[in-house]
Design an enzyme around this catalytic site. Structure first.
Site, PDB file in Angstrom:
ATOM      1  N   CYS A  39      20.761 104.792  28.653  1.00 46.39           N
ATOM      2  CA  CYS A  39      21.176 104.059  29.846  1.00 46.39           C
ATOM      3  C   CYS A  39      19.956 103.806  30.723  1.00 46.39           C
ATOM      4  O   CYS A  39      19.287 104.751  31.141  1.00 46.39           O
ATOM      5  CB  CYS A  39      22.216 104.827  30.648  1.00 46.39           C
ATOM      6  N   ASN A  77      24.775 109.018  24.684  1.00 48.61           N
ATOM      7  CA  ASN A  77      24.064 107.921  25.346  1.00 48.61           C
ATOM      8  C   ASN A  77      22.724 108.439  25.859  1.00 48.61           C
ATOM      9  O   ASN A  77      22.665 109.117  26.885  1.00 48.61           O
ATOM     10  CB  ASN A  77      24.936 107.387  26.496  1.00 48.61           C
TER      11      ASN A  77
END
Lengths: 307, 254
Positions: free
Chosen positions: A132, A129
């Site tokens: 974010c 990720n």
């Protein structure tokens, strides 16, 4: 006529169908097990795990917006160790590839969580990720710059032999350049998109509706943005794209697949209807049958653009 | 569980306050006071989130009730439902009021719409012949919801209204200390706005009475997955939907 083959291969892992539950909206699977047969999903992406536990952001963390919602959860999670002890063993009872979403503030933290998760049982792939929008450091910080993103992915690549998926943010100038950079650095699939930065204001209190002021927009409102990015990126790279962004029906999922997505992930739609991933799988199968296709791969990227 | 529930009855019990009874036998059978249901409001893609409602009543074995005030799009949509309409409901969700310690005397403290989960509880306590006392507060007499029900179900009811149209003129927290002194409850079960509950928790601690509070927070999933509806506790953020909505008041970081 036999049933069409829905199986796909993403980053070297075999999925029985192309429908995945997106990171952050499906917890660790357990929360939805009462409402949905997890064995039927193509794969599950966990909520993002960081090496150390994180408490997340103050409330209000969400707000409904026209055809969408804003969130600023802030990667709240119990850390890699608790995840490996409590959640992974529980998920092992299902015939379900588990993709673990990982996050961190800096390269060192990403590497630590990568190494930890890579030595425990029951993980099919990692989803990095770097998108974010709701944390101060790391996250989107890496996802905005092709070189920083590539450096991080290259480092993570050296920490693990697990298949590597990288989740990209739409809040960037040139999504294709970033996708190409992380693929060169070792990404075996690209997830896109994460949420679109957004904001809402309560005019009576004159306050932002989210305590963090700005958050990530998800839901049908962002589908056209996601679709455009998936189409652009899928043409430009030679690894699969997992299409994400406002998918709530089989028709939505099929739009992404025709635009080039090798698989799709369902996120916000699960809040409204926990059955939505199952309905989407069934709807894709119906579409293939109705149109005489034997397998899902026949329609990946089959978009026809008039000359 | 996720069910399609039919509207059996719908009443506007006070201005902009509605009570709806749904046919939902599976939810009704397992529901406990303090639990909630998560209702899909509106059609198609415009309403992204379900709305959570306390289970107001589930005493007959086949139906549940919700009680709500029209405050936004979701509740406006619900308020327009008609008998025989069908609605998608998930529930019962969350943890209800804990009656494990078998308290001798119970005090219900209901502020405004905070009455919603407490009628179900009062009904259950009445059936078990538990000594129950009620302290209720609202803006005015009209909004002292379920007053007659509570009068029937509990031994004594003390009221406060902000405009003085019934009971003492003032806030519920103005009359709570005297009620505690008079009735000596072993435990307080409270629901209402956060600021009221903070004050109730403070009074309960000062008077050395156990206190459970039913909290409300904006929710997305309702099942513990998304971590939107958290509350700060002594041991970190907890999920109102899955760890609550009922908490021991001493656990909350007020």
């Amino acid at each position: 006529m036999s049933r069409p083959d829905l199986a796909v291969e993403i980053a070297g892992i075999k999925l029985k169908n192309p429908v995945i539950t997106a990171s952050g909206t499906f917890g660790y699977g357990r929360e939805y097990a009462e409402f949905i047969d997890l064995n039927r999903l193509g794969a599950l992406v966990t909520k993002t795990i960081t090496f150390q536990p994180r408490s997340g952001n103050p409330v209000p963390r969400i707000c409904e917006t026209p055809s969408g919602m804003l969130n600023s959860i802030g990667l709240q999670n119990n850390g890699a160790e608790a995840f490996a002890a409590n959640d992974l063993p529980w998920l092992a009872q299902f015939d379900l590839p588990v993709i673990v979403s990982i996050g961190g503030d800096d390269i060192d933290q990403y590497c630590r969580v990568t190494k930890f998760i890579s030595q425990v049982e029951g993980v099919s792939a990692l989803e990095v990720n770097i998108s974010c929008p709701n944390v101060k450091f790391g996250g989107l910080g890496f996802g905005r710059d092709p070189r920083m993103a590539a450096d991080l992915v290259a480092k993570i690549r050296t920490c693990s032999t697990l298949p590597l998926i990288v989740k990209l943010s739409p809040n960037v100038g040139d999504i294709v350049a970033i996708a190409q950079a992380v693929v060169r650095a070792g990404a075996q699939a690209i997830s896109l998109i994460n949420t679109v930065l957004g904001m809402a204001v309560d005019i009576e209190s004159k306050r932002p509706r989210l305590k963090s002021v700005v958050g990530g927009l998800s839901g049908p409102a962002i589908k056209p943005i996601a679709l455009r990015m998936v189409w652009e990126v899928a043409k430009a790279i030679d690894v699969p794209v997992i299409g994400i962004g406002g998918i709530a029906s089989a028709a939505d999922a099929l739009e992404f697949i025709l635009a080039g997505a090798g698989a799709v992930a369902v996120g916000t739609a699960v809040f409204m209807d926990p059955q939505s991933p199952i309905k989407i799988i069934e709807g894709i199968e119906e579409y293939l049958t109705k149109n005489g296709y034997d397998k899902i791969s026949d329609i990946v990227g089959a978009l026809e653009i008039a000359e | 569980m996720q069910v399609k529930a039919t509207v059996l009855q719908k009443d506007e019990v006070a201005p902009q306050v509605h009570k709806i009874r749904f046919f939902a036998p599976r939810i009704a059978k397992s529901a406990q006071p303090g639990q909630f249901v998560h209702i899909k409001c509106g059609e198609e893609q415009n309403y992204i989130l379900r709305r959570p409602f306390s289970i107001h009543q589930a005493n007959s074995s086949d139906s549940i009730e919700i009680l709500f005030k029209v405050v936004g799009r979701g509740t406006s949509w619900l308020a327009k439902l008609k008998v025989k309409d069908s609605v998608d409901i998930i529930g019962p969700l969350g943890n209800g009021f804990s009656l494990k310690s078998r308290p001798g005397k119970i005090m219900l403290v209901a502020g405004g719409m905070g009455i919603a989960p407490l009628i179900f509880l009062a009904d259950k306590l009445a059936k078990e012949h538990t000594k129950t006392y009620t302290v209720i507060g609202a803006a005015n007499k009209e909004l002292l919801l379920d007053y007659m029900n509570l009068k029937r179900l509990t031994r004594k009811i003390t009221a406060a209204t902000e405009d003085g149209s019934q009971g003492v003129k003032g806030l519920i927290t103005d009359i709570l200390p005297a009620a505690i002194t008079e009735d000596h409850p072993d435990v307080i079960f409270a629901c209402g706005p956060f600021s009221m509950l903070r004050e109730v928790a403070f009074i309960a601690r000062r008077e050395d009475v156990d206190c459970q509070v039913a909290l409300e927070e904006l929710m997305a999933c309702g099942v513990g997955a998304c971590l939107a509806c958290v509350v700060k506790t002594k041991t970190g953020f907890k999920r109102v939907c899955a760890d609550g909505p009922v908490f021991d008041s001493r656990e909350i970081e007020w």
